[in-house]
Design an enzyme around this catalytic site. Structure first.
Site, PDB file in Angstrom:
ATOM      1  N   GLN B 126       0.840  -1.197   0.000  1.00 42.93           N
ATOM      2  CA  GLN B 126       0.000   0.000   0.000  1.00 42.93           C
ATOM      3  C   GLN B 126       0.871   1.242   0.000  1.00 42.93           C
ATOM      4  O   GLN B 126       1.737   1.393   0.869  1.00 42.93           O
ATOM      5  CB  GLN B 126      -0.903   0.005   1.236  1.00 42.93           C
ATOM      6  CG  GLN B 126      -1.943   1.113   1.181  1.00 42.93           C
ATOM      7  CD  GLN B 126      -2.417   1.531   2.565  1.00 42.93           C
ATOM      8  OE1 GLN B 126      -1.617   1.725   3.465  1.00 42.93           O
ATOM      9  NE2 GLN B 126      -3.715   1.671   2.720  1.00 42.93           N
ATOM     10  N   GLU B 245     -13.413  -2.005   4.181  1.00 43.64           N
ATOM     11  CA  GLU B 245     -13.080  -3.133   5.033  1.00 43.64           C
ATOM     12  C   GLU B 245     -13.392  -2.871   6.499  1.00 43.64           C
ATOM     13  O   GLU B 245     -12.557  -2.412   7.260  1.00 43.64           O
ATOM     14  CB  GLU B 245     -11.611  -3.514   4.857  1.00 43.64           C
ATOM     15  CG  GLU B 245     -11.239  -4.793   5.569  1.00 43.64           C
ATOM     16  CD  GLU B 245     -12.174  -5.975   5.297  1.00 43.64           C
ATOM     17  OE1 GLU B 245     -12.226  -6.856   6.120  1.00 43.64           O
ATOM     18  OE2 GLU B 245     -12.851  -5.995   4.248  1.00 43.64           O
ATOM     19  N   GLU B 358      -7.654   8.462  18.133  1.00 39.58           N
ATOM     20  CA  GLU B 358      -8.073   9.864  18.283  1.00 39.58           C
ATOM     21  C   GLU B 358      -8.935  10.288  17.088  1.00 39.58           C
ATOM     22  O   GLU B 358      -9.925  11.001  17.239  1.00 39.58           O
ATOM     23  CB  GLU B 358      -6.844  10.768  18.413  1.00 39.58           C
ATOM     24  CG  GLU B 358      -6.145  10.666  19.765  1.00 39.58           C
ATOM     25  CD  GLU B 358      -5.465   9.317  20.011  1.00 39.58           C
ATOM     26  OE1 GLU B 358      -5.006   8.674  19.047  1.00 39.58           O
ATOM     27  OE2 GLU B 358      -5.424   8.888  21.180  1.00 39.58           O
TER      28      GLU B 358
END
Lengths: 365, 371
Positions: B126, B245, B358
């Protein structure tokens, strides 16, 4: 696996919500009620609507849905205490005659029963120190929620032959009442050769008592879920409207993240608590499975209840500390629920006792 | 409300359990159960065993090997796989680039890449994050300039997981630097990692391992036909990829498997009583997580992710870490040379990657609570 409710159940939720938000239309209205005796005001209406008959006529799902609605406004009426727990015990253990005598009257709101099982200096054990012999009870029960208002006490007591039995006491007993942290009433009840009759066939009734308590724990968990939901919704609303430094509080990321964590805790608790009700409603469930589900739910209530209840106060700042504002009462009720049927450590220990018996716990196995 | 799975789903669960425990090589499952590091070859063989059984890419369109499963079935597939100690199919292939090519790629790209991607004949890496574009992905700066039939790519990617094994890398590159918004002018480009000018540099992590890399592009020439979809529409495809996903995001089966190991270890060391309360607490939270994942899976309609997915990511990562912490503590003094300590350190990543916790809190605050 299905977590959804059907249209009849939705209608029940809507009806209970309509009734209860009418009686307790605001935090101030609830406060007025808890200031005057006996501290609750919706009982007759709940009886009229049939809510008090749910444990006798419907499944634990309907009971939980009603409890959740009561929790959303933290109704001080002792639905779980009197109807689910004490009423449930009469239903489970009573002779045909006793059931005939009491169940309809309880469901109709004419007789308010209360289970006196906790004792001073003890925690949440079903083993009693109060004794029963020769038709008489001796010893002290405390705290007993709404004992002074109760028409019928169900008292757990040690039997001469060993084990714990449940006994019925009608009418006057020596009662010393205090106001509880959540605005309800609880008493110390002293029995001195107090005449009592046994509930049902007698003998050691510990197993039935445990089952009744576990069912009550699950109903309480739903009440707590309702309370947690309102505490969060109220807090989110406050963050969006309250201004400090010229901007609304939701401008501050630290506060939003705390609210997000409250939501995480709420949703996780909701999953376990809903599941516990489904377990209770399943006819194939064993007492051991029920106990496990009840403890999982109660542990979630303890941890999430404190997290959400106390952060709701914190995020409101000073206003959250005041009796005039609602959120503090929610935190207080959540704390009370936890202490009525076992705190986090109690339920953690109950789960710990069996956690080594399986590799992986499968809640839908 | 109903407690049990439907008879159909129960049968499906049995079928999955049977397959995973019998059709995936034992040495690979043992390595997963013992928290070992899998070799490239083991990961490939594992996925090929799944693919042979038609279970590697259930989320894809049916004509490319997908299954027309419900969200709940996909959830069961994923959980049973993890409980059996089977590594899920390589995410870069199965849940990232595969669905993007299948949905937005040309027929030629589909035929060329999808079968090989499902079977892990091509190992994808990726290429999204950059040194200055992590959670703020749209800030990426790697450029691709059209030159005839080719793009010329320059820039740098980072956090390229297992990039050392990669055959191809799917990238987000800036094709229009003058676009009015930084999300615009980005394209989705497939690049052969053997291309001239492409170099991979390992990044050593705190656990002493090497699983992420930097990838540098120095005038790398990429055939224009390797563009997925339309030029400058890459952001749309990336959002699709990232939202796609959600299954297995909570890693419940994985945590359950390792909690079971922790119980065994505590018993072996004679300290079960001492740890029982902590174990019960984690199991209570895992139960809540599993039931929430089931609620989300059973409540999802179609491929639309349930808004509570962020709950699963936050709590799932916290529990992955909690189980990992427990396993390290159970090592006692042996922890300082233990594999579990490396896993403990490595597991700090789960609350960082895939949108840090976060960021997930921001999503909950913004989209669910309306703050």
């Amino acid at each position: 696996m299905d977590f959804t409710i059907d249209s009849e159940q939705k209608a029940l939720v809507k009806a209970v919500r309509g009734l209860i938000t009418n009686v307790y239309e605001s935090s101030e209205a609830r406060r007025e009620v808890t200031k005057t005796e006996p501290g609750f005001a919706a009982w007759d209406k709940l009886a009229e609507m049939g809510v008090l008959s749910l444990p006798f006529e419907a499944s634990p799902v309907e009971v939980s849905l009603a409890a959740e609605e009561l929790g959303k406004v933290i109704a001080p009426d002792p639905f779980v205490e009197a109807i689910v727990l004490a009423g449930g015990l009469i239903e489970a253990l009573g002779t045909d005659e006793q059931k005939k005598q009491y169940v309809d009257a309880i469901a109709g709101g004419e007789v308010l029963p209360i289970l006196a099982w906790l004792e001073p200096g003890k925690r949440w054990s079903t083993q009693a120190s109060v004794t029963f012999a020769d038709g008489k009870l001796n010893g002290v029960k405390a705290p007993v929620v709404q004992a002074e208002r109760a028409d019928l006490l169900l008292v757990t007591a040690a039997l001469p032959e060993g084990g714990t039995g449940v006994f019925l006491v009608e009418g006057a007993t020596a009662v010393e009442t205090a106001v509880t942290n959540d605005g309800s009433r609880a008493a110390t009840v002293t029995f001195g050769d107090t005449p009592a009759v046994q509930l049902g066939e007698g003998g050691d009734q510990t197993a039935a008592l445990e089952v009744a308590l576990d069912r009550a724990r699950i109903a309480y968990a739903h009440e707590a879920l309702g309370a947690m939901e309102t505490a969060l919704t109220t807090t989110v609303g406050y963050l969006k409207t309250r201004k400090q430094f010229g901007v609304t509080l939701n401008t501050f990321q630290a506060l939003n993240h705390r609210a997000a964590d409250m939501y995480v805790a709420l949703e996780l608790a909701r999953s376990t608590i809903t599941w516990a009700t489904i377990v209770a409603a399943d006819e194939d469930t064993t007492p051991e499975q029920l106990a496990t589900a009840a403890s999982h739910a109660a542990l979630q209530v303890s941890v999430a209840g404190r997290h959400i209840g106390l952060d709701a106060i914190q995020l409101h700042g000073g206003i959250g500390m005041t009796a005039e504002y609602s959120v503090g009462h929610y935190a207080s009720r959540l704390l009370a629920i936890e202490h009525l049927v076992g705190d986090g450590e109690f339920h953690r220990a109950r789960l710990a006792a069996t956690v080594g018996d399986h590799d992986v716990f499968d809640p839908i196995g | 409300m109903r407690l049990q799975l439907s008879a159909e789903d129960q049968a499906f669960r049995e079928e999955m359990r049977e397959f995973f425990t019998t059709q995936v090589p034992q040495d690979i499952r043992d390595a997963v159960i013992n928290r070992g590091e899998l070799t490239r070859d083991q990961i490939v063989r594992s996925q090929q065993a799944l693919n042979a059984g038609g279970l590697a890419v259930p989320g894809w369109p049916v004509e490319w090997g997908g299954k027309d499963w419900t969200q709940l079935q996909r959830h069961i597939w994923h959980e049973e796989m993890q409980l059996a100690g089977v590594m899920p199919p390589l995410a870069f292939n199965a849940s990232m680039v595969g669905p993007v090519i299948a949905t937005f790629g040309s027929q030629e790209l589909k035929e060329r890449f999808l079968p090989a991607t499902a079977n892990l004949d091509i190992w994808w890496s990726q290429g999204f994050s950059e040194p200055d574009a992590g959670s703020d992905l749209a800030g990426l700066r790697t450029t691709a300039v059209r030159d005839g039939d080719e793009y010329v790519v320059n820039g740098q990617k980072t956090w390229t997981t297992l990039g050392q094994y990669g055959d191809w890398i799917f990238t987000l590159v800036r094709t229009d630097p003058d676009a009015p918004k930084k999300q615009m002018g980005i394209s989705f480009l497939l690049i052969d990692m053997k291309s001239e000018g492409l170099t991979v540099r390992p990044i050593e992590l705190i656990d002493g391992g090497h699983e992420v890399n930097e990838v540098f592009f120095d005038n790398v020439r990429v055939p224009a036909e390797n563009l997925v979809g339309e030029e400058n529409k890459g952001w749309t495809y990336a959002k699709f990829l990232l939202g796609n996903e959600r299954v297995g995001i909570a890693r419940v089966g994985d945590s359950q498997l390792h909690l079971a190991s922790a119980k065994k270890k505590a018993k072996e060391q004679g300290v079960f009583e001492q740890y029982a309360s902590r174990i019960a607490d984690i199991e209570n939270q895992l139960t809540a997580l599993e039931l929430t994942a089931l609620r989300v899976a059973a409540g999802s309609s179609g491929d639309k992710p349930h808004p509570a997915s962020s709950v699963l990511k936050i709590k799932g990562s916290q529990l992955t870490q909690a189980v990992s912490d427990l396993l390290v503590d159970l090592e006692g003094p042996a922890a300082i040379t233990s594999r579990d300590t490396r896993v403990f350190l490595n597991n700090r990543k789960v609350s960082i990657y895939g949108g840090s916790n976060e960021i997930q809190r921001q999503i909950i605050a913004g989209t669910i609570l309306g703050l």
